[in-house]
Design a protein around this motif. Structure first.
Motif, mmCIF file in Angstrom:
data_model
loop_
_atom_site.group_PDB
_atom_site.id
_atom_site.type_symbol
_atom_site.label_atom_id
_atom_site.label_comp_id
_atom_site.label_asym_id
_atom_site.label_seq_id
_atom_site.Cartn_x
_atom_site.Cartn_y
_atom_site.Cartn_z
ATOM 1 N N GLU A 1 0.847 -1.198 0.000
ATOM 2 C CA GLU A 1 0.000 0.000 0.000
ATOM 3 C C GLU A 1 0.880 1.244 0.000
ATOM 4 O OE1 GLU A 1 -3.467 -2.153 2.716
ATOM 5 O OE2 GLU A 1 -1.832 -1.021 3.652
ATOM 6 N N LEU B 1 -0.287 8.728 -2.028
ATOM 7 C CA LEU B 1 -0.098 9.696 -3.100
ATOM 8 C C LEU B 1 0.139 11.058 -2.459
ATOM 9 C CD1 LEU B 1 -3.090 8.504 -5.296
ATOM 10 C CD2 LEU B 1 -0.659 8.038 -5.722
ATOM 11 N N ALA C 1 -6.802 8.884 -5.752
ATOM 12 C CA ALA C 1 -6.490 7.518 -6.168
ATOM 13 C C ALA C 1 -7.194 7.139 -7.462
ATOM 14 C CB ALA C 1 -6.859 6.540 -5.060
ATOM 15 N N ARG D 1 -7.568 0.653 -5.495
ATOM 16 C CA ARG D 1 -7.691 1.659 -4.450
ATOM 17 C C ARG D 1 -7.836 1.000 -3.092
ATOM 18 N NH1 ARG D 1 -13.978 3.540 -4.648
ATOM 19 N NH2 ARG D 1 -14.854 1.512 -5.177
ATOM 20 N N THR E 1 -6.383 8.650 -0.537
ATOM 21 C CA THR E 1 -4.967 8.987 -0.709
ATOM 22 C C THR E 1 -4.114 7.755 -0.975
ATOM 23 O OG1 THR E 1 -4.642 8.809 1.685
ATOM 24 C CG2 THR E 1 -5.127 11.008 0.809
ATOM 25 N N GLN E 2 -4.717 6.554 -0.934
ATOM 26 C CA GLN E 2 -3.948 5.313 -0.997
ATOM 27 C C GLN E 2 -4.208 4.530 -2.280
ATOM 28 O OE1 GLN E 2 -5.738 3.935 2.756
ATOM 29 N NE2 GLN E 2 -3.657 3.583 3.501
ATOM 30 N N VAL E 3 -3.154 3.882 -2.763
ATOM 31 C CA VAL E 3 -3.267 2.897 -3.844
ATOM 32 C C VAL E 3 -2.499 1.656 -3.420
ATOM 33 C CG1 VAL E 3 -3.594 4.556 -5.711
ATOM 34 C CG2 VAL E 3 -1.264 3.885 -5.041
ATOM 35 N N SER F 1 -12.838 6.343 0.152
ATOM 36 C CA SER F 1 -13.284 5.776 -1.114
ATOM 37 C C SER F 1 -14.747 5.367 -1.027
ATOM 38 C CB SER F 1 -12.427 4.550 -1.468
ATOM 39 O OG SER F 1 -11.078 4.902 -1.637
#
Length: 357
Positions: A9, A12, A24, A44, A49-51, A102
């Motif tokens: 993980e 960004l 994301a 996602r 803010t995460q990928v 998300s």
């Protein structure tokens, strides 16, 4: 052959403000399936803010290393296409409050259950999957892994900063994760049925969203025929992630070959060992959970290597080289602190994210 895979993980970040940015969806729109290694996926996470990059099923560490470097480069290019950067850190070095979550049915279920606890939970981990024949075997393996999970954490700490301050910990992520119900070292279970019944009870108690969600540091994967170990922070470099995978695979092989029952350390001593690993990483003391005493953390690393030595197999030279590099050059937490302050630490993280070691 014992297969291995890794899920990583990432955050960004805006290169100007050095803070996470919830884009994301836009970044992942730049990633086509053919851009990724065979069997790998990018998707996602709970926070915008995460990928995440999930490798395919790999037969050996060189194959895994190639996939992880390729995945990081694909996501880094996608982030740059949106004017952002990819950062590999367990917690945001700098952060704004309450980023966007998300959308999606399961994400919304988790948000409604945990409310403020997940509103700013931008924690990123490195999850290692090692193939096993069946779920009962997976539970047997996890029982053998329990004493060694804190040492994997000490090697994998990469979140000394959080929201602009030095926390004093090697893995602040582990402190954040400990707030969730049932977090920590996996309880001892005799069978997969006993494990699954315990998870179902927690769901019935209303503290887990579903049976696929637990906060234990190792478990039989709810989706794959693997043992999933998710103790380490997202690794600063691909090389650090490969080291986690190599040591974890060796621990699984050692457990599979064990001719004696697994040890059953005191639960409070296990909790103390996790806390010490999160606090000090490799730079201070750790807890020998079998002897129930404090020892230098590096001695626990030596003990882990000795424990798995007969089952490193073809990974021996690569794991040995990667381990020497970490002991000499520092864990992710040590490298972040070496940057001096939070801002330069972000710059370092976005620079070394695609480093292969």
């Amino acid at each position: 052959m014992t297969t291995v895979g890794v899920e990583e993980e990432f955050l960004l970040v805006d290169p100007r403000t050095r803070r996470p940015v919830a884009r994301a969806e836009e970044v992942l729109a730049h990633v086509a399936p053919h851009d990724l290694p065979a069997g790998a996926k990018a998707h996602r996470e709970l926070i915008g803010t995460q990928v995440e990059f999930a490798s395919g099923v790999c037969r050996d560490l060189p194959e895994l290393a190639g996939q992880l470097v390729a995945g990081r480069r694909v996501l880094d290019r996608a982030a740059r296409a949106e004017g952002l950067r990819l950062a590999a850190t367990g917690t945001p070095v700098l952060a704004d409050p309450a980023p966007a979550l998300s959308r999606g049915e399961r994400f919304e279920l988790i948000e409604n259950l945990y409310r403020g606890q997940v509103a700013d939970y931008q924690c990123c981990g490195c999850h290692v999957h090692v193939g096993v024949p069946d779920r009962d075997t997976a539970v047997h393996v996890v029982n053998h892994l329990r004493p060694w999970l804190p040492t994997l954490l000490a090697l994998g700490g990469n979140s000394p900063f959080h929201a602009g301050r030095d926390t004093g910990y090697a893995s602040w992520r582990m402190l954040e994760q400990a707030k969730f119900p049932g977090a920590g070292v996996t309880p001892y279970f005799k069978t997969a049925a006993e494990h699954d019944a315990a998870v179902d009870r927690l769901v019935d108690c209303g503290v887990l969203a579903d049976a696929a969600q637990t906060f234990w540091l190792a478990r039989p994967s709810p989706r794959y025929p693997t043992v999933e170990v998710r103790v380490a922070d997202t690794a600063a470099t691909a090389a650090h992630a490969v080291l986690q995978a190599g040591l974890t695979r060796a621990l699984v092989r050692t457990a599979l070959a064990a001719g004696s029952p697994p040890p059953e350390p005191d639960e409070q001593v296990l909790a103390a060992a996790v806390w010490s690993a999160a606090r000090y990483g490799l730079t201070g003391s750790g807890v020998d959970v079998l002897a129930a005493r404090r020892v230098p953390a590096v001695e626990l690393v030596e003990a882990l290597v000795a424990h798995v030595s007969d089952h490193l197999g073809e990974d021996r030279d690569q794991v040995g080289s990667l381990l020497r590099d970490v002991l000499a050059g520092g864990t992710g937490a040590q490298r972040q602190r070496a940057a001096g302050e939070a801002g330069p630490a972000v710059d370092l993280l976005t620079w070394i994210v695609t480093e292969s070691g």
